[in-house]
Design an enzyme around this catalytic site. Structure first.
Site, mmCIF file in Angstrom:
data_model
loop_
_atom_site.group_PDB
_atom_site.id
_atom_site.type_symbol
_atom_site.label_atom_id
_atom_site.label_comp_id
_atom_site.label_asym_id
_atom_site.label_seq_id
_atom_site.Cartn_x
_atom_site.Cartn_y
_atom_site.Cartn_z
ATOM 1 N N LYS A 13 61.275 -83.339 38.970
ATOM 2 C CA LYS A 13 61.558 -83.766 37.582
ATOM 3 C C LYS A 13 62.978 -84.311 37.446
ATOM 4 O O LYS A 13 63.188 -85.394 36.908
ATOM 5 C CB LYS A 13 61.370 -82.573 36.635
ATOM 6 N N ASN A 14 63.947 -83.542 37.930
ATOM 7 C CA ASN A 14 65.335 -83.899 37.650
ATOM 8 C C ASN A 14 65.852 -85.058 38.509
ATOM 9 O O ASN A 14 66.984 -85.515 38.321
ATOM 10 C CB ASN A 14 66.234 -82.664 37.777
ATOM 11 N N CYS A 53 66.582 -78.459 26.543
ATOM 12 C CA CYS A 53 66.423 -77.010 26.366
ATOM 13 C C CYS A 53 67.653 -76.403 25.703
ATOM 14 O O CYS A 53 68.790 -76.799 25.994
ATOM 15 C CB CYS A 53 66.209 -76.337 27.723
ATOM 16 N N ARG A 56 76.215 -77.319 26.159
ATOM 17 C CA ARG A 56 75.854 -78.588 26.784
ATOM 18 C C ARG A 56 76.629 -79.815 26.266
ATOM 19 O O ARG A 56 76.038 -80.783 25.768
ATOM 20 C CB ARG A 56 74.345 -78.824 26.691
ATOM 21 N N ASP A 70 68.417 -73.121 37.291
ATOM 22 C CA ASP A 70 67.048 -73.316 36.790
ATOM 23 C C ASP A 70 66.094 -72.236 37.297
ATOM 24 O O ASP A 70 64.980 -72.106 36.793
ATOM 25 C CB ASP A 70 66.510 -74.692 37.208
HETATM 26 N N1 EPU Z 1 79.178 -79.709 31.247
HETATM 27 C C1 EPU Z 1 80.325 -79.946 30.522
HETATM 28 N N2 EPU Z 1 80.586 -81.241 30.187
HETATM 29 C C2 EPU Z 1 79.768 -82.271 30.530
HETATM 30 C C3 EPU Z 1 78.619 -82.004 31.270
HETATM 31 C C4 EPU Z 1 78.340 -80.693 31.626
HETATM 32 O O1 EPU Z 1 81.081 -79.043 30.194
HETATM 33 O O2 EPU Z 1 80.089 -83.416 30.187
HETATM 34 C C5 EPU Z 1 78.891 -78.317 31.664
HETATM 35 C C6 EPU Z 1 77.578 -77.799 31.078
HETATM 36 O O3 EPU Z 1 77.762 -77.266 29.783
HETATM 37 C C7 EPU Z 1 77.181 -76.758 32.105
HETATM 38 C C8 EPU Z 1 77.682 -77.357 33.423
HETATM 39 O O4 EPU Z 1 78.659 -78.319 33.062
HETATM 40 O O5 EPU Z 1 77.881 -75.575 31.856
HETATM 41 C C9 EPU Z 1 76.621 -78.020 34.257
HETATM 42 O O6 EPU Z 1 75.870 -78.950 33.480
HETATM 43 P P1 EPU Z 1 75.167 -80.223 34.112
HETATM 44 O O7 EPU Z 1 75.782 -81.435 33.496
HETATM 45 O O8 EPU Z 1 75.160 -80.103 35.588
HETATM 46 O O9 EPU Z 1 73.702 -80.081 33.573
HETATM 47 P P2 EPU Z 1 72.790 -81.157 32.903
HETATM 48 O O10 EPU Z 1 73.012 -82.496 33.525
HETATM 49 O O11 EPU Z 1 72.878 -81.046 31.424
HETATM 50 C C10 EPU Z 1 70.857 -80.898 34.637
HETATM 51 C C11 EPU Z 1 69.396 -80.581 34.569
HETATM 52 C C12 EPU Z 1 69.208 -79.133 34.180
HETATM 53 C C13 EPU Z 1 69.900 -78.250 35.199
HETATM 54 C C14 EPU Z 1 71.369 -78.650 35.331
HETATM 55 C C15 EPU Z 1 72.107 -77.894 36.432
HETATM 56 C C16 EPU Z 1 68.342 -82.657 33.959
HETATM 57 C C17 EPU Z 1 67.674 -83.478 32.930
HETATM 58 N N3 EPU Z 1 68.766 -81.462 33.595
HETATM 59 O O12 EPU Z 1 71.370 -80.649 33.326
HETATM 60 O O13 EPU Z 1 67.820 -78.883 34.225
HETATM 61 O O14 EPU Z 1 69.835 -76.908 34.780
HETATM 62 O O15 EPU Z 1 71.466 -80.052 35.615
HETATM 63 O O16 EPU Z 1 71.490 -78.087 37.652
HETATM 64 O O17 EPU Z 1 68.460 -83.058 35.099
HETATM 65 C C18 EPU Z 1 65.850 -77.752 33.733
HETATM 66 O O18 EPU Z 1 65.281 -78.485 34.552
HETATM 67 O O19 EPU Z 1 65.299 -76.733 33.220
HETATM 68 C C19 EPU Z 1 67.223 -78.042 33.338
HETATM 69 C C20 EPU Z 1 67.809 -77.492 32.285
#
Ligand code: EPU
Length: 416
Positions: free
Chosen positions: A22-23, A117, A122, A305
């Site tokens: 998915k991701n 989610c 976030r 996850d």
């Molecule tokens: N963060 C910041 N600033 C940003 C971006 C992130 O502070 O600009 C923080 C977030 O709050 C978090 C950490 O950095 O504490 C990591 O966040 P990340 O950006 O890596 O997560 P994401 O891109 O929002 C993706 C996946 C998530 C998965 C995370 C970590 C997608 C669509 N989502 O989220 O997937 O948990 O990476 O691997 O790819 C899931 O599949 O259930 C899911 C939530």
């Protein structure tokens, strides 16, 4: 899928085929915008998030043919206008990838702030920092994010937090920038590597993906390509945990065992038998599993996850386990639901202290989010009696054919 009903106690056995990740699939679908051409993508998971993203791409003007086998033909040369102010983008986190892709191709983009989610604050400040470093002007007003740049120029960007989304978005934005962009403290997840490979297959020039320094050499133009998405590390990990929870003997096919090492290592530490083969993994559960401590971390650490499914498993394992969630502070909402099943879990901030109980009791519970829902499935498999999981549509967003895959393994499960 509104409700999942599980009769606990069945041993799982047999084989399960893992779908595309998915991701990785979501940014790859959005990333076809960079090609301004036709792409053929396969091994896509048929899940709610992919269906929604197809709608989004069509609303933007792309021509999309999606086959239920997981194959997609997509032509993004028909997209004219990189503006989409519609609630549909709030249904998923991955809509934020429109920012990097459209900024790169059109020099501008306007979309609603992404949803996804409810697992913590976030923010997307690191995405914005990256776009601004490349020369874009970014504004967030009344829930709309606008980015604009006359020229994007390569830059050095140090991410303050390791972020999957920011790393992918900056890679996309930098792909056709003038000169070289260096992303430091980049995320190293398997889907970062998959996304870089996909961009390179379209004619991009990205080096170092999978390490914490990624170098993007800007190119003038990309082109269409054929690409196959990697297998889903998180879906595979969920079935590994399910196999252990149901004291089963399960062969999980179509996986990259290297991506599963953090999960295999924890299960082995618990006393579960895990055997790796070329592109499959066998998990053999038993009644003598030991409690363990788990800390979620960016790859190659234990994935956030899988924190929820793992916590559910540990709730039925003798002894005290401590789980520390370092990535998303709000990822324990499902624990209140687990408590209705008689588990003994105390959450204090980012830490959950789990005292394993002998028996979980089937109950009426509610999925709070995608992986929280997966955790309730794991608990339902272990419980005595019937577990009814409401609001199960959250789970459909990320798991392809969950019910039929579980039925094939011998679970007593149905959907309503
Ligand atoms: N963060 C910041 N600033 C940003 C971006 C992130 O502070 O600009 C923080 C977030 O709050 C978090 C950490 O950095 O504490 C990591 O966040 P990340 O950006 O890596 O997560 P994401 O891109 O929002 C993706 C996946 C998530 C998965 C995370 C970590 C997608 C669509 N989502 O989220 O997937 O948990 O990476 O691997 O790819 C899931 O599949 O259930 C899911 C939530």
């Amino acid at each position: 899928m509104d409700k999942v009903i599980i009769e606990g106690g069945s041993k799982l056995s047999g084989k399960v085929d893992i779908s595309g990740f998915k991701n990785a699939a979501l940014p790859i679908i959005v990333g076809t915008i960079l090609a301004n051409d036709k792409c053929k993508i396969d091994n896509l998971p048929m899940i709610g998030d992919v269906y929604n993203l197809v709608k989004i791409m069509e609303m933007l003007g792309a021509k999309v043919y999606l086959d239920e086998s997981g194959y997609m033909d997509i032509d993004t040369s028909t997209i004219r206008d990189p503006i989409l102010i519609d609630e549909i983008t709030r249904k998923m986190r991955a809509s934020y990838y429109l920012l990097g892709a459209c900024l790169s191709r059109f020099g501008e983009v306007k979309v609603l702030y992404p949803g996804g989610c409810n697992i913590g604050v976030r923010p997307i400040d690191q995405h914005i920092k990256g776009f601004e470093a490349l020369g874009a002007k970014v504004e967030v007003e009344h829930g709309v994010i606008s980015c604009k740049a006359n020229r994007l120029i390569g830059s050095k960007i140090y991410l303050d937090v390791v972020s999957v989304g920011a790393t992918i978005n900056i890679m996309m934005a930098a792909t056709m920038a003038e000169g070289t962009t260096i992303i430091e403290n980049a995320a190293k997840e398997p889907h970062i590597v998959d996304m870089a490979n996909f961009i390179n297959a379209m004619g991009g020039n990205i080096r170092g993906a999978g390490t914490d320094i990624i170098k993007v050499n800007g190119v003038n133009k990309l082109h269409g390509c054929n690409y196959s998405v990697i297998p889903d590390q998180i879906e595979a990990g969920t079935y590994m945990i399910a196999a252990a929870a149901a004291k089963g003997d399960v062969i999980i096919n179509n996986v990259i065992p290297k991506h599963l090492e953090p999960i295999s290592a924890k299960l082995i530490e618990m006393g579960v038998e895990v055997a790796e083969y070329g592109d499959s993994i066998r998990v053999n559960g038993n009644s003598n599993m030991k409690s363990v401590n788990v800390k979620t971390l960016p790859y190659p650490g234990f994935p956030t996850d899988l924190q929820q499914p793992m916590t559910a498993l540990l709730s039925g394992v003798k002894g005290t386990s401590i789980v520390t969630e370092t990535v998303f502070e709000g990822r324990y909402k499902y624990v209140d639901e687990l408590k209705r099943m008689g588990v003994d879990i105390t959450v204090d901030g980012r830490t959950a202290i789990i005292k394993g109980v002998d028996t979980l009791m089937g109950s009426k519970i509610r999925a709070t989010d995608l992986r929280g829902g997966a955790a309730l499935i794991i608990a339902g498999l272990m419980a005595n009696g019937t577990t009814e999981i409401e609001e199960a549509y959250h789970i459909e967003r990320g798991y392809e054919n969950l019910i039929s895959k579980l039925l094939n393994l011998g679970a007593k499960v149905k959907e309503e």
